[in-house]
Scaffold this motif. Structure first.
Motif, PDB file in Angstrom:
ATOM      1  N   UNK A 139       0.957  -1.147  -0.089  1.00  0.00           N
ATOM      2  CA  UNK A 139       0.053   0.021  -0.013  1.00  0.00           C
ATOM      3  C   UNK A 139       0.699   1.343   0.063  1.00  0.00           C
ATOM      4  N   UNK A 140       0.075   2.351  -0.235  1.00  0.00           N
ATOM      5  CA  UNK A 140       0.776   3.687  -0.269  1.00  0.00           C
ATOM      6  C   UNK A 140       0.029   4.776   0.606  1.00  0.00           C
ATOM      7  N   UNK A 141       0.333   5.570   1.111  1.00  0.00           N
ATOM      8  CA  UNK A 141      -0.187   6.464   1.687  1.00  0.00           C
ATOM      9  C   UNK A 141      -1.012   7.527   0.931  1.00  0.00           C
ATOM     10  N   UNK A 142      -2.524   7.533   1.134  1.00  0.00           N
ATOM     11  CA  UNK A 142      -3.373   8.615   0.070  1.00  0.00           C
ATOM     12  C   UNK A 142      -3.088  10.291   0.420  1.00  0.00           C
ATOM     13  N   UNK A 143      -2.679  10.209   1.827  1.00  0.00           N
ATOM     14  CA  UNK A 143      -2.352  11.739   2.242  1.00  0.00           C
ATOM     15  C   UNK A 143      -0.852  12.076   1.909  1.00  0.00           C
ATOM     16  N   UNK A 144      -0.814  13.258   0.935  1.00  0.00           N
ATOM     17  CA  UNK A 144       0.399  13.559   0.380  1.00  0.00           C
ATOM     18  C   UNK A 144       1.280  14.132   1.691  1.00  0.00           C
ATOM     19  N   UNK A 145       0.863  14.700   2.614  1.00  0.00           N
ATOM     20  CA  UNK A 145       1.726  15.402   3.474  1.00  0.00           C
ATOM     21  C   UNK A 145       2.282  14.223   4.305  1.00  0.00           C
ATOM     22  N   UNK A 146       1.286  13.217   4.574  1.00  0.00           N
ATOM     23  CA  UNK A 146       2.031  12.136   5.327  1.00  0.00           C
ATOM     24  C   UNK A 146       3.126  11.410   4.832  1.00  0.00           C
ATOM     25  N   UNK A 147       2.808  11.118   3.345  1.00  0.00           N
ATOM     26  CA  UNK A 147       3.949  10.716   2.547  1.00  0.00           C
ATOM     27  C   UNK A 147       5.206  11.314   2.439  1.00  0.00           C
ATOM     28  N   UNK A 148       5.024  12.782   2.252  1.00  0.00           N
ATOM     29  CA  UNK A 148       6.126  13.594   2.389  1.00  0.00           C
ATOM     30  C   UNK A 148       6.864  13.463   3.788  1.00  0.00           C
TER      31      UNK A 148
END
Length: 147
Positions: free
Chosen positions: A50-59
């Motif tokens: 999976x990947x994180x849908x929230x860009x801020x969390x991913x960054x």
């Protein structure tokens, strides 16, 4: 939820420039601790690919991983061989690097390759979170040095 409190404490110390080398302090700048904690928790709950849908969390997770890669050099003692193996394998996956199949007689590289092969299907997001959790465990076990 994964407890990365030792890692967050080290992050805050680096951000306040009260501890660690300038390189580690620079890597810590701009990382929001609350967002990073949420990202590691979310990555821990998701599947292996999976990947994180929230860009801020991913960054935040990516920046936290880069900080962890620098911070691991600040441990008071070197991790043991099995701990290093885990760090190496998840580091490679987090960076989307592949390993070449080693020669038949290179036993150490064969072991590393075998461990990498077991988890090479993990997403870089999942690997970054696991790497941060592993660094947190090592900080708890060995502590960190100031410089």
């Amino acid at each position: 939820m994964s407890d990365i409190s030792d890692f967050i404490t080290a992050l805050e110390a680096a951000q306040s420039k009260s501890k660690f080398t300038p390189e580690v302090q620079t890597a810590a700048q701009g990382i929001d601790a609350a967002t990073l904690k949420a990202a590691v928790a979310a990555a821990g709950e998701m599947g292996e690919t999976g990947t994180l849908p929230d860009a801020a969390q991913a960054d935040a997770l990516k920046a936290g991983f880069e900080f962890a890669a620098k911070l691991v050099m600040m441990l008071k003692s070197a991790p043991g061989p099995y701990e290093k193996k885990d760090l190496y394998v998840y580091f490679k996956i987090a960076r989307k690097e592949t390993l070449e199949k080693p020669a038949f007689y290179d036993m150490i590289k064969k072991q590393l390759y075998g461990e990498w092969e077991k988890v090479n299907h993990y997403s870089d997001t999942k690997a970054q979170a696991i790497y941060i959790e592993n660094v947190n465990t090592l900080i708890n076990k060995y502590g960190t040095r100031d410089e």
